[in-house]
Write an enzyme that holds these catalytic residues in place. Structure first.
Site, PDB file in Angstrom:
ATOM      1  CG  HIS A   1      -1.978   0.854   1.232  1.00  0.00           C
ATOM      2  ND1 HIS A   1      -2.430   1.834   0.215  1.00  0.00           N
ATOM      3  CD2 HIS A   1      -3.107   1.080   2.458  1.00  0.00           C
ATOM      4  CE1 HIS A   1      -3.398   2.486   0.593  1.00  0.00           C
ATOM      5  NE2 HIS A   1      -3.945   2.050   1.821  1.00  0.00           N
TER       6      HIS A   1
ATOM      7  CG  HIS B   1      -3.577   0.382  -8.120  1.00  0.00           C
ATOM      8  ND1 HIS B   1      -4.970   0.316  -7.776  1.00  0.00           N
ATOM      9  CD2 HIS B   1      -3.084   1.316  -7.332  1.00  0.00           C
ATOM     10  CE1 HIS B   1      -5.163   1.219  -6.717  1.00  0.00           C
ATOM     11  NE2 HIS B   1      -4.039   1.930  -6.315  1.00  0.00           N
TER      12      HIS B   1
ATOM     13  CG  ASP C   1       2.829   4.783  -4.211  1.00  0.00           C
ATOM     14  OD1 ASP C   1       2.889   6.135  -3.668  1.00  0.00           O
ATOM     15  OD2 ASP C   1       2.324   4.012  -3.516  1.00  0.00           O
TER      16      ASP C   1
HETATM   17  N1  CMC Z   1       5.594  -6.995 -10.176  1.00  0.00           N
HETATM   18  C1  CMC Z   1       5.488  -8.538 -10.718  1.00  0.00           C
HETATM   19  N2  CMC Z   1       4.357  -8.857 -11.077  1.00  0.00           N
HETATM   20  C2  CMC Z   1       3.409  -8.296 -10.541  1.00  0.00           C
HETATM   21  C3  CMC Z   1       3.282  -6.969  -9.993  1.00  0.00           C
HETATM   22  C4  CMC Z   1       4.425  -6.401  -9.696  1.00  0.00           C
HETATM   23  N3  CMC Z   1       4.593  -5.240  -9.181  1.00  0.00           N
HETATM   24  N4  CMC Z   1       2.010  -6.862  -9.306  1.00  0.00           N
HETATM   25  C5  CMC Z   1       1.381  -7.779  -9.627  1.00  0.00           C
HETATM   26  N5  CMC Z   1       1.938  -9.138 -10.229  1.00  0.00           N
HETATM   27  C6  CMC Z   1       1.301 -10.030 -11.025  1.00  0.00           C
HETATM   28  C7  CMC Z   1       1.069 -11.180  -9.835  1.00  0.00           C
HETATM   29  O1  CMC Z   1       2.141 -11.886  -9.957  1.00  0.00           O
HETATM   30  C8  CMC Z   1      -0.058 -11.917 -10.595  1.00  0.00           C
HETATM   31  O2  CMC Z   1       0.665 -12.716 -11.831  1.00  0.00           O
HETATM   32  P1  CMC Z   1      -0.173 -14.136 -12.008  1.00  0.00           P
HETATM   33  O3  CMC Z   1      -1.529 -13.855 -12.514  1.00  0.00           O
HETATM   34  O4  CMC Z   1       0.513 -14.681 -13.157  1.00  0.00           O
HETATM   35  O5  CMC Z   1      -0.151 -14.759 -10.654  1.00  0.00           O
HETATM   36  C9  CMC Z   1      -0.791 -10.787 -11.320  1.00  0.00           C
HETATM   37  O6  CMC Z   1       0.289  -9.787 -11.540  1.00  0.00           O
HETATM   38  C10 CMC Z   1      -1.966 -10.194 -10.452  1.00  0.00           C
HETATM   39  O7  CMC Z   1      -1.440  -9.583  -9.326  1.00  0.00           O
HETATM   40  P2  CMC Z   1      -2.240  -9.653  -7.875  1.00  0.00           P
HETATM   41  O8  CMC Z   1      -1.114  -9.856  -6.713  1.00  0.00           O
HETATM   42  O9  CMC Z   1      -3.324 -10.844  -7.837  1.00  0.00           O
HETATM   43  O10 CMC Z   1      -2.790  -8.176  -8.022  1.00  0.00           O
HETATM   44  P3  CMC Z   1      -3.384  -7.415  -6.788  1.00  0.00           P
HETATM   45  O11 CMC Z   1      -4.586  -6.476  -7.479  1.00  0.00           O
HETATM   46  O12 CMC Z   1      -4.002  -8.289  -5.573  1.00  0.00           O
HETATM   47  O13 CMC Z   1      -2.218  -6.454  -6.170  1.00  0.00           O
HETATM   48  C11 CMC Z   1      -0.801  -4.773  -5.880  1.00  0.00           C
HETATM   49  C12 CMC Z   1      -2.023  -5.307  -6.588  1.00  0.00           C
HETATM   50  C13 CMC Z   1      -0.639  -3.353  -6.024  1.00  0.00           C
HETATM   51  C14 CMC Z   1      -0.504  -5.161  -4.177  1.00  0.00           C
HETATM   52  C15 CMC Z   1       0.494  -5.372  -6.692  1.00  0.00           C
HETATM   53  O14 CMC Z   1       0.366  -5.064  -7.960  1.00  0.00           O
HETATM   54  C16 CMC Z   1       1.819  -5.148  -6.065  1.00  0.00           C
HETATM   55  O15 CMC Z   1       2.377  -5.735  -5.116  1.00  0.00           O
HETATM   56  N6  CMC Z   1       2.616  -3.863  -6.592  1.00  0.00           N
HETATM   57  C17 CMC Z   1       3.852  -3.630  -5.999  1.00  0.00           C
HETATM   58  C18 CMC Z   1       3.595  -2.785  -4.985  1.00  0.00           C
HETATM   59  C19 CMC Z   1       3.066  -1.225  -5.161  1.00  0.00           C
HETATM   60  O16 CMC Z   1       3.553  -0.857  -6.081  1.00  0.00           O
HETATM   61  N7  CMC Z   1       2.131  -1.075  -4.585  1.00  0.00           N
HETATM   62  C20 CMC Z   1       1.649   0.517  -4.738  1.00  0.00           C
HETATM   63  C21 CMC Z   1       0.117   0.470  -5.182  1.00  0.00           C
HETATM   64  S1  CMC Z   1      -0.381   2.215  -5.574  1.00  0.00           S
HETATM   65  C22 CMC Z   1      -0.423   2.838  -3.832  1.00  0.00           C
HETATM   66  C23 CMC Z   1      -1.904   2.481  -3.202  1.00  0.00           C
HETATM   67  O17 CMC Z   1      -2.856   3.087  -3.744  1.00  0.00           O
HETATM   68  O18 CMC Z   1      -1.743   2.244  -2.031  1.00  0.00           O
END
Ligand code: CMC
Length: 426
Positions: free
Chosen positions: A266, A307, A365
């Site tokens: 987050h 995201h 971010d």
């Molecule tokens: N790098 C590599 N792969 C990723 C990433 C990433 N940053 N984010 C998601 N994926 C992949 C994940 O492995 C999955 O792949 P597969 O479908 O093959 O298993 C797919 O994309 C979907 O990921 P998810 O974890 O189901 O997506 P989510 O919606 O639960 O997670 C997130 C969203 C923001 C937690 C995630 O994208 C992440 O960890 N990003 C990096 C951290 C980050 O930058 N966070 C800031 C968000 S913006 C600020 C805010 O509003 O808080």
């Protein structure tokens, strides 16, 4: 208020269940499942991906189209034409202020920027190398102990005073956290400066030297606050709502939001972006890190990409990128090595099939971290800046909930533990 109904048939329940479906102004319809508990059924939705936990009039996001509206106004229009305090007013009150209302609001916030002298002593209990978010959780929660005059959450006037106090005092506390880590004296707020100028003053000036605040950097700071001001029912806002649903005081609720924001998935992502760029170290290493991010066996993720809601682009990131260019030009940092890594990473990831297929784009971010570093703010402080900007959103949601007919938030579960068993006889 239900326009249509959904019908649910469940094996073992003879009659099918009629569930009301509500239409919002924008966004998906919602199925009202509250009657299911009467049929001994719960819905199952870990991560709340399909669950609307409340009704709200504050912010709307369409992740597929990259739309973010505050009280109906698009974020790019607010970033271009409004400023942070005006956006705070909008979030809190639902409408843009008149000129007079804005002046009164700005002056009210200025009049609340100082914290009680007694609060200064809290800092001494922390190690100098404590993480700034650890101190923020503590000192914001501690505000609860100072304002007994406005703690009646059923009184709208008390809620408004608390809102003003939080918006005014959190930047002061944030700057104090930084000064404490540096071993420098706390700087008192200055009411002749704008909100963002004052923040930069409290961060970077000392009693020995008062530097002139760059208008470009103050504008960038204002934008960073504005772009973080609210984001609908995200993890920290939902935490504030959940804490608030118990009747906890607003300072305690906002402290719980700060705790939830801390995590790297987050608000902690902006700090994680900088750490990642430093770890990559050189443009030549980017391919290795991109490969790690794509490797399912490797937990590494590209920080600042992806995201939960935006699966096309993050509209805040677009504006932030523009501000990033302005700040780097002002500071003559276009050739900064870390920035070079960031730009190359952005290019590679946005052209890579893995990231395109999953809708993983640079988020807000990714750029805010680069700007804050350029301004001279250390990466441990990044999430504190995010918390400062998000404060009006948290309060607006808390206030909206308290003004409505709310119940304590209490999710249910799918229990998969042991059935009842007897304690072994001795
Ligand atoms: N790098 C590599 N792969 C990723 C990433 C990433 N940053 N984010 C998601 N994926 C992949 C994940 O492995 C999955 O792949 P597969 O479908 O093959 O298993 C797919 O994309 C979907 O990921 P998810 O974890 O189901 O997506 P989510 O919606 O639960 O997670 C997130 C969203 C923001 C937690 C995630 O994208 C992440 O960890 N990003 C990096 C951290 C980050 O930058 N966070 C800031 C968000 S913006 C600020 C805010 O509003 O808080």
């Amino acid at each position: 208020m239900a326009d249509i109904k959904a019908t649910l048939t469940v094996d073992g329940i003879e009659e099918s269940l009629e569930l009301p479906v509500y239409k919002g102004t924008l966004g998906p319809d919602v199925v009202d499942v509250r009657s299911l508990t009467g049929k001994n059924l719960f819905t199952y939705d870990p991560g709340f991906v399909s669950t609307a936990a409340c009704e709200s009039k504050i912010t709307f996001i369409d992740g597929a189209k990259g739309i973010l509206l505050h009280r109906g106004y698009p974020i790019d229009q607010l970033a271009e034409n409004s400023d942070y305090l005006e956006t705070c007013f909008l979030l809190l009150h639902g409408e843009l202020p008149t000129e007079e209302e804005k002046e009164t609001f700005v002056n009210t916030i200025k009049n609340h920027t100082m914290v009680h002298e007694q609060l200064n002593h809290f800092f001494n209990g922390f190690r100098r190398d404590a993480h700034p978010m650890a101190i923020m959780c503590g000192v914001v929660g501690a505000l609860s102990a100072f304002y007994h005059d406005s703690m009646d959450i059923s009184n709208p006037q008390h809620r408004l005073i608390s809102a003003h106090r939080l918006i005014a005092k959190i930047p002061t506390l944030a700057a104090m956290v930084y000064k404490y880590s540096m071993g420098q004296p706390f700087m008192y707020p200055r009411n002749d400066l704008s909100y963002s100028e004052n923040f930069l003053h409290m961060m970077f000036n000392t009693p020995c030297e008062e530097k002139k605040i760059s208008p470009v950097l103050a504008k960038a700071m204002d934008r960073i606050f504005l772009l973080h001001a609210d984001h609908e029912q995200n993890a920290s806002t939902s935490t504030v709502r959940l804490a608030g649903s118990t009747g906890a005081n607003p300072f305690a609720c906002i402290a719980s939001g700060i705790a939830a924001l801390w995590g790297p998935a987050h608000g902690g992502a902006n700090e994680a972006v900088l750490n990642m760029l430093e770890e990559i170290g050189d443009v030549s290493n980017i391919d290795t890190f991109v490969a790690k991010a794509k490797d399912k066996e490797d937990p590494f993720r590209l920080m600042g990409f992806g995201h939960r809601v935006y699966k096309n682009f993050d509209p805040r990131a677009k504006v932030m990128k523009q501000t990033c260019d302005e700040v780097l030009a002002e500071l003559g940092m276009e050739n900064d090595p870390l920035l070079k890594i960031a730009l190359k990473l952005e290019q590679i990831a946005t052209e890579d099939e893995y990231f395109i297929k999953r809708g993983l784009y640079p988020n807000v971010d990714f750029y805010s971290g680069i700007i804050l570093k350029a301004i001279g703010i250390p990466s441990e402080m990044f999430t504190v800046i995010f918390a400062t900007g998000r404060t009006p959103g948290w309060i607006a949601h808390w206030n909206e909930m308290i003004s409505s007919d709310y119940r304590i938030g209490r999710p249910r579960q799918l229990y998969t533990g042991s059935p009842k068993r007897d304690y072994p006889a001795k």
